[in-house]
Scaffold this active site. Structure first.
Site, short mmCIF file in Angstrom:
data_model
loop_
_atom_site.label_atom_id
_atom_site.label_comp_id
_atom_site.label_asym_id
_atom_site.label_seq_id
_atom_site.Cartn_x
_atom_site.Cartn_y
_atom_site.Cartn_z
CG HIS A 129 -1.07 1.38 -4.35
ND1 HIS A 129 -0.83 1.17 -5.69
CD2 HIS A 129 -1.68 0.26 -3.88
CE1 HIS A 129 -1.29 -0.04 -6.02
NE2 HIS A 129 -1.81 -0.61 -4.94
CD GLU A 148 -2.74 -1.27 -0.10
OE1 GLU A 148 -2.92 -0.25 -0.81
OE2 GLU A 148 -3.15 -2.39 -0.44
CG HIS A 175 -2.29 -3.02 -8.57
ND1 HIS A 175 -3.67 -3.02 -8.46
CD2 HIS A 175 -1.82 -3.00 -7.30
CE1 HIS A 175 -4.00 -3.01 -7.19
NE2 HIS A 175 -2.90 -2.98 -6.47
#
Lengths: 443, 87
Positions: A128, A125, A134
């Site tokens: 991100h 996470e 992804h």
């Protein structure tokens, strides 16, 4: 949706866990904090990013454990399914925020079948949160599917695929070799106990921790009314009442967030008058801190001050005129922090400060209105607006400031003329024959 | 797939929409996904997940859809198979 490319324009990012897992019997708060710390460190170890934990609502990366619909367009769906998400960098308030499904059985050091490894998911996470989308690459932490634990957080290294992607965004951190071979040992070692960064009482002093009673200090400063003594990678802190907060030194990087981790000492430190920023000097560079977090855009060259190109020995603000004085070897400069300009007529010969030795370690103002100059194991006191050292100085730093027992000094005791020169910690005689007294601290 | 139930199909379509392989159904017109778009989306999903690109919602594909995962989509709008087709 993942933007084509998003990244932070700043390099110092704050984080905070706003809400913890409700089922705290599985993972305690300290463990959750430690896992987040190490999951962020995975990225800052290889890219020029620095993460520091803060309190309050202003953190760049707000971490929440929440469940079901939590009003961000990405509702969670109970155990399994979607387990976490994070928002890409950007201008929105939610940028960088990371949410973990509180319905999952978050675990650490458990077999895959017994829950969701929080460290592994957090690394993904935070990828991100710094701008990575992804990928389908098999050897990537940024694959969208949960792939089980990744091993010991202290030994985990990102797959090469992910390193390259983050380097494309932010470049390579100093001291990181981008030609290193992909690490293949990931996950082969059993997890070991975490050295929790917040559990200070459980952290033993490092072997290289200096002895405060015998060392010569790199820098001394009054910050927010308290005294800070810096040596190597450590510092000691004294309260406004001149009580030593702890006999143990604290690693500089644990408190002053944003200094390069490879920095092994500082030259001088002072609190800027006016805006009360704190300025650290090392060599030809300086850093400006707001509270204990470094500001964006630093380090910068000390030539900003009009200082010489060989660094500074000492920096302090003279209470008499609120000007900042810099010392180097046998010269000193006077700087006006309000107009950001060196005063004319400087440098001058430091012998104008009668009795103050050349090549100081550092100097500081103190709440008694005096200025203190430090060199070696001794210090000198200059009272009020005078420029001459008082009688009875130098005196030993360790004994007068850092709660050390009698040292190899035959200096007379200082006069007590209404200004405090003794540490006020309540001492008891040492029964252990050690080189320090036991100090009972009330704060 | 011959043994696919309506529920499985709905689940698959929802999943593909959620993670960027299919555009979300239009809530106003109630527009349905075309079979061609669905096949392309399944193939894209299978490719991303490292499965054989059959375009069929088989057991392995449905199994991957049940694997715990991150909520964020895998493909951006510009990367989705349907957008590429339109362009």
């Amino acid at each position: 949706a993942p933007p084509s490319q998003s990244k932070w324009s700043k390099r110092h990012l704050s984080w905070r866990i706003r809400t913890f897992p409700k089922e705290s019997h599985l993972l305690g708060r300290d463990t959750v904090r430690a896992l987040m710390y190490y999951a962020l460190k995975v990225w800052s170890d290889i890219a020029p990013l620095d993460f520091h934990e803060v309190a309050g609502n202003q953190a760049d990366i707000q971490i929440d454990f929440t469940k079901a619909d939590h009003n961000d367009g990405y509702p969670f769906d109970g155990p399994g399914g979607t387990v976490a998400h994070a928002f890409y960098p950007g201008d929105r308030l939610t940028a960088g925020d990371s949410h973990f499904d509180d319905d999952e059985a978050w675990t650490f050091r458990s077999p895959d079948a017994h829950g969701m490894d929080l460290f592994a998911v957090a690394v993904h996470e935070f990828g991100h949160a710094i701008g990575l989308a992804h990928t389908s690459a098999v050897e990537s932490i940024m694959r969208p599917y949960y792939q089980g634990p990744v091993g010991d957080p202290l030994k985990y290294h990102l797959p090469y695929e992910d390193k390259v992607r983050v380097w494309q965004l932010y470049g390579v951190r100093d001291s990181v070799s981008h030609t290193a071979q992909p690490n293949t040992s990931r996950g082969t070692d059993p997890p070991v106990l975490l050295d929790l960064p917040e559990n200070r009482s459980a952290v033993l002093p490092e072997r290289d921790a200096p002895n405060r009673c015998t060392t010569h200090f790199d820098a001394v400063a009054q910050i927010r009314g308290e005294a800070f003594f810096f040596k190597g990678k450590y510092f000691w802190r004294l309260t406004r009442e001149k009580q030593l907060v702890s006999l143990r030194p604290v690693p500089i990087h644990r408190f002053w967030r944003g200094l390069p981790t490879f920095l092994d000492s500082v030259d001088a430190v002072y609190e800027r008058p006016g805006d009360h920023r704190i300025v650290f000097f090392k060599g030809l560079k300086y850093w400006v801190f707001k509270d204990n977090n470094v500001e964006e855009g630093y380090p910068r060259p000390i030539s900003d001050f009009g200082l010489p190109t060989d660094g500074v020995d000492a920096a302090f603000v003279w209470p008499h005129n609120d000007k900042t004085y810099f010392f180097k070897d046998g010269r000193y400069w006077r700087y006006d922090d309000y107009v950001h300009r060196m005063d004319l007529g400087y440098p001058k010969d430091s012998t104008l400060w009668k009795g103050v030795p050349p090549q100081l370690d550092d100097a500081m103002r103190w709440s008694d209105g005096a200025s203190y100059f430090f060199k070696g194991a001794e210090y000198w006191r200059v009272a009020g607006s005078g420029m001459e050292v008082e009688d009875g100085y130098p005196r030993p730093i360790g004994k007068d400031w850092l709660v050390c027992a009698d040292m190899l000094s035959d200096s007379p005791a200082p006069e007590t003329n209404g200004t405090e020169t003794h540490p006020r910690g309540r001492h008891r005689a040492s029964h252990a024959g050690s080189n320090y007294e036991v100090c009972s601290c009330t704060s | 797939a011959p043994s696919l139930t309506d529920e499985q199909l709905d689940t698959g379509v929802d999943w593909l929409s959620k993670f960027g392989y299919l555009p979300p159904p239009d809530p106003v017109t109630g527009q349905l996904q075309t079979k061609e778009a669905l096949t392309k989306a399944i193939k894209a999903m299978q490719k991303f997940g490292g499965l054989e690109e059959t375009g069929v919602l088989d057991e392995e594909t449905l199994g991957l859809m049940k694997t715990p995962r991150c909520s964020l989509p895998d493909l951006s709008e510009s990367e989705s198979p349907l957008t590429r087709r339109r362009r």
